[in-house]
Design a protein around this motif. Structure first.
Motif, mmCIF file in Angstrom:
data_model
loop_
_atom_site.group_PDB
_atom_site.id
_atom_site.type_symbol
_atom_site.label_atom_id
_atom_site.label_comp_id
_atom_site.label_asym_id
_atom_site.label_seq_id
_atom_site.Cartn_x
_atom_site.Cartn_y
_atom_site.Cartn_z
ATOM 1 N N SER A 38 -4.505 82.792 29.099
ATOM 2 C CA SER A 38 -4.621 82.886 27.644
ATOM 3 C C SER A 38 -4.337 81.540 26.978
ATOM 4 O O SER A 38 -4.962 81.207 25.963
ATOM 5 N N ILE A 39 -3.430 80.754 27.538
ATOM 6 C CA ILE A 39 -3.123 79.442 26.969
ATOM 7 C C ILE A 39 -4.317 78.506 27.125
ATOM 8 O O ILE A 39 -4.682 77.774 26.186
ATOM 9 N N TYR A 40 -4.937 78.493 28.292
ATOM 10 C CA TYR A 40 -6.108 77.644 28.500
ATOM 11 C C TYR A 40 -7.275 78.100 27.630
ATOM 12 O O TYR A 40 -8.025 77.260 27.095
ATOM 13 N N SER A 41 -7.435 79.416 27.470
ATOM 14 C CA SER A 41 -8.490 79.922 26.599
ATOM 15 C C SER A 41 -8.225 79.530 25.155
ATOM 16 O O SER A 41 -9.152 79.146 24.419
ATOM 17 N N MET A 42 -6.974 79.587 24.749
ATOM 18 C CA MET A 42 -6.603 79.185 23.387
ATOM 19 C C MET A 42 -6.858 77.692 23.173
ATOM 20 O O MET A 42 -7.377 77.282 22.127
ATOM 21 N N TYR A 43 -6.500 76.883 24.150
ATOM 22 C CA TYR A 43 -6.706 75.440 24.030
ATOM 23 C C TYR A 43 -8.197 75.111 23.943
ATOM 24 O O TYR A 43 -8.603 74.275 23.120
ATOM 25 N N ARG A 44 -9.027 75.736 24.760
ATOM 26 C CA ARG A 44 -10.467 75.494 24.707
ATOM 27 C C ARG A 44 -11.032 75.926 23.353
ATOM 28 O O ARG A 44 -11.864 75.229 22.760
ATOM 29 N N TYR A 45 -10.541 77.059 22.848
ATOM 30 C CA TYR A 45 -11.002 77.553 21.550
ATOM 31 C C TYR A 45 -10.638 76.573 20.426
ATOM 32 O O TYR A 45 -11.461 76.254 19.562
ATOM 33 N N LEU A 46 -9.404 76.078 20.431
ATOM 34 C CA LEU A 46 -8.950 75.183 19.371
ATOM 35 C C LEU A 46 -9.674 73.844 19.407
ATOM 36 O O LEU A 46 -10.015 73.276 18.367
ATOM 37 N N THR A 47 -9.916 73.304 20.597
ATOM 38 C CA THR A 47 -10.599 72.015 20.704
ATOM 39 C C THR A 47 -12.074 72.121 20.332
ATOM 40 O O THR A 47 -12.644 71.167 19.800
ATOM 41 N N GLN A 48 -12.683 73.260 20.589
ATOM 42 C CA GLN A 48 -14.098 73.416 20.277
ATOM 43 C C GLN A 48 -14.345 73.738 18.811
ATOM 44 O O GLN A 48 -15.360 73.333 18.247
ATOM 45 N N THR A 49 -13.434 74.491 18.198
ATOM 46 C CA THR A 49 -13.632 74.904 16.806
ATOM 47 C C THR A 49 -12.904 74.012 15.807
ATOM 48 O O THR A 49 -13.265 73.981 14.632
ATOM 49 N N GLY A 50 -11.850 73.303 16.252
ATOM 50 C CA GLY A 50 -11.063 72.504 15.332
ATOM 51 C C GLY A 50 -10.204 73.320 14.389
ATOM 52 O O GLY A 50 -9.773 72.823 13.341
ATOM 53 N N ALA A 51 -9.949 74.574 14.738
ATOM 54 C CA ALA A 51 -9.158 75.457 13.887
ATOM 55 C C ALA A 51 -7.687 75.046 13.910
ATOM 56 O O ALA A 51 -7.227 74.345 14.815
ATOM 57 N N PHE A 99 7.453 78.426 17.955
ATOM 58 C CA PHE A 99 5.997 78.535 17.936
ATOM 59 C C PHE A 99 5.364 77.320 17.244
ATOM 60 O O PHE A 99 4.282 76.870 17.640
ATOM 61 N N ILE A 100 6.026 76.784 16.209
ATOM 62 C CA ILE A 100 5.500 75.601 15.540
ATOM 63 C C ILE A 100 5.461 74.411 16.502
ATOM 64 O O ILE A 100 4.439 73.726 16.634
ATOM 65 N N LEU A 101 6.589 74.165 17.179
ATOM 66 C CA LEU A 101 6.639 73.056 18.133
ATOM 67 C C LEU A 101 5.722 73.315 19.316
ATOM 68 O O LEU A 101 5.095 72.387 19.848
ATOM 69 N N TRP A 102 5.649 74.572 19.750
ATOM 70 C CA TRP A 102 4.779 74.948 20.869
ATOM 71 C C TRP A 102 3.320 74.665 20.538
ATOM 72 O O TRP A 102 2.568 74.108 21.347
ATOM 73 N N GLY A 103 2.898 75.048 19.323
ATOM 74 C CA GLY A 103 1.521 74.810 18.916
ATOM 75 C C GLY A 103 1.216 73.335 18.791
ATOM 76 O O GLY A 103 0.150 72.862 19.215
ATOM 77 N N LYS A 104 2.144 72.562 18.207
ATOM 78 C CA LYS A 104 1.943 71.116 18.105
ATOM 79 C C LYS A 104 1.898 70.481 19.496
ATOM 80 O O LYS A 104 1.142 69.528 19.729
ATOM 81 N N GLY A 105 2.709 71.002 20.417
ATOM 82 C CA GLY A 105 2.684 70.484 21.781
ATOM 83 C C GLY A 105 1.374 70.766 22.482
ATOM 84 O O GLY A 105 0.880 69.934 23.255
ATOM 85 N N LEU A 106 0.800 71.933 22.215
ATOM 86 C CA LEU A 106 -0.489 72.261 22.817
ATOM 87 C C LEU A 106 -1.566 71.317 22.309
ATOM 88 O O LEU A 106 -2.439 70.883 23.076
ATOM 89 N N GLN A 107 -1.521 70.980 21.034
ATOM 90 C CA GLN A 107 -2.501 70.044 20.479
ATOM 91 C C GLN A 107 -2.345 68.637 21.035
ATOM 92 O O GLN A 107 -3.333 67.963 21.325
ATOM 93 N N CYS A 109 -0.553 67.572 23.863
ATOM 94 C CA CYS A 109 -0.399 67.364 25.310
ATOM 95 C C CYS A 109 -1.377 68.148 26.163
ATOM 96 O O CYS A 109 -1.581 67.804 27.327
ATOM 97 N N GLY A 110 -1.955 69.228 25.644
ATOM 98 C CA GLY A 110 -2.780 70.068 26.476
ATOM 99 C C GLY A 110 -1.969 71.122 27.192
ATOM 100 O O GLY A 110 -0.735 71.092 27.198
ATOM 101 N N PRO A 111 -2.624 72.085 27.838
ATOM 102 C CA PRO A 111 -1.911 73.229 28.424
ATOM 103 C C PRO A 111 -1.030 72.883 29.622
ATOM 104 O O PRO A 111 0.034 73.467 29.796
ATOM 105 N N LEU A 112 -1.457 71.943 30.465
ATOM 106 C CA LEU A 112 -0.693 71.648 31.685
ATOM 107 C C LEU A 112 0.703 71.134 31.350
ATOM 108 O O LEU A 112 1.716 71.679 31.806
#
Length: 355
Positions: A38-51, A99-107, A109-112
């Motif tokens: 789900s994290i990798y799917s979320m990351y792909r979704y965010l990078t493709q849509t820019g949401a 969740f705020i820091l987690w989301g910023k970290g995903l943007q 650093c990426g999922p790994l």
């Protein structure tokens, strides 16, 4: 004196216990795999849509909090006291910040690197054990902490990425490439701090709740509170944020994040802690997550260096083990040796709080 027949009985009981735990271990592996997916799917979704990642997380927390409230019904049963509800609401604020820091970290650093940085919560247990716990084996704890910090430093320098790893000598044009903004210690601070907050909120939950059912009821209150705390932040990000305010709908991304990334993983981790004696920041848990990451990195064709990743994950696991394990001599005498490899939360729980 111990009778000769006692050893076969011990071996037999140990074997039966292993058989009983096998289905739970399979559930734990599958649950963590679905969460990583789900994290990798979320990351792909965010990078493709820019949401907006915060708006996406908030939109997933709303149905998740409703489902938790419907499933656990914290208003039914034995009334909850203020000494239980108030810390759970405060824990909701900590969860919202997580969740705020987690989301910023995903943007950034990426999922790994995000998933591996979540194990920085073990640092909290190490510091608690050094400052307020037993003074024995202080250098082992310091050495383990140093290994963890070294692992995070190597991750921040891109050792797990094929385009930046010193152990990768070929470039695959079919892989995704992170930009330079994703490198550096400053960027990995977001997921590292999120990992520490995640450990803190689990510790607060364990201090407040004494029974499993009570823990689940209070968790529903915590998630509902986190949703309320995150609401103004998500709205602010939507109004003046630099990202696209649109949030395109993706059935798999939203459903997998809600079901596997928020709801199912809570019950899976509860089972692992209660039945398998496996806390989150432990070498065994890290090993499961590492296997899931390798699969997802290959499936999603990410910028991935297997050797560099194994080195970083190995150093991190070694640091967690050395810093949070009990005395090796005492471990041999423990009845349940599974508890000795990952006790950072137990160290915090049994350590006196600073006054």
């Amino acid at each position: 004196m111990m009778s000769p027949n006692q050893f076969p009985e011990t071996r037999g009981s140990s074997h039966s216990a292993t058989i009983r735990r096998t289905p739970l271990q399979i559930i734990h592996i599958i649950g963590n795999f679905m969460r990583v997916w789900s994290i990798y799917s979320m990351y792909r979704y965010l990078t493709q849509t820019g949401a907006s990642v915060l708006l996406f997380i908030f939109s997933c927390l709303v149905p998740s909090s409703i489902l938790f409230l419907v499933l656990q019904k914290p208003w039914k049963g034995r009334p909850l006291s203020n000494t239980q509800v108030v810390p759970s609401v405060i824990n909701g604020g900590i969860t919202a910040l997580y969740f705020i820091l987690w989301g910023k970290g995903l943007q950034s650093c990426g999922p790994l690197r995000l998933i591996l940085a979540e194990y920085s919560g073990a640092v909290l247990g190490v510091l608690s054990g050094v400052l307020y716990g037993r003074r024995g084996h202080i250098w082992k704890k310091v050495g383990g902490l140093s290994a963890m910090l070294a692992s995070f430093y190597f991750l921040s320098q891109g050792w797990a990425m094929a385009t930046h790893s010193p152990f990768s000598f070929s470039d695959d044009p079919g892989t995704e490439v992170y930009t330079e903004e994703g490198l550096g210690i400053r960027n990995i601070l977001f997921p590292v701090l999120a990992g520490v907050l995640s450990a803190l909120r689990r510790v607060i939950t364990r201090r407040v709740s004494l029974k499993n059912q009570l823990k689940r009821r209070l968790h529903a209150i915590t998630i509902a509170s986190a949703t309320c705390f995150l609401f103004p932040v998500a709205m602010w990000d939507m109004i003046i944020g630099s990202t696209d305010v649109k949030l395109p709908f993706s059935a798999w991304t939203f459903s997998s994040t809600i079901l596997f990334g928020i709801i199912l993983i809570f019950y899976v981790e509860s089972i692992a802690e209660e039945r398998l004696h496996m806390v989150f920041s432990s070498p065994r848990h890290l090993m499961v997550a590492a296997g899931c990451i390798i699969v997802m990195e290959i499936v999603y064709k990410m910028d991935f260096s297997l050797l560099g990743f194994l080195i970083c994950a190995g150093i991190l696991g070694f640091g967690i083990y050395e810093a949070t394990s009990l005395d090796h001599i005492r471990k041999d005498s423990l009845q349940n040796s599974d508890l000795s490899g990952a006790v950072f939360e137990d160290q915090i729980q049994t350590s006196p709080l600073p006054t």
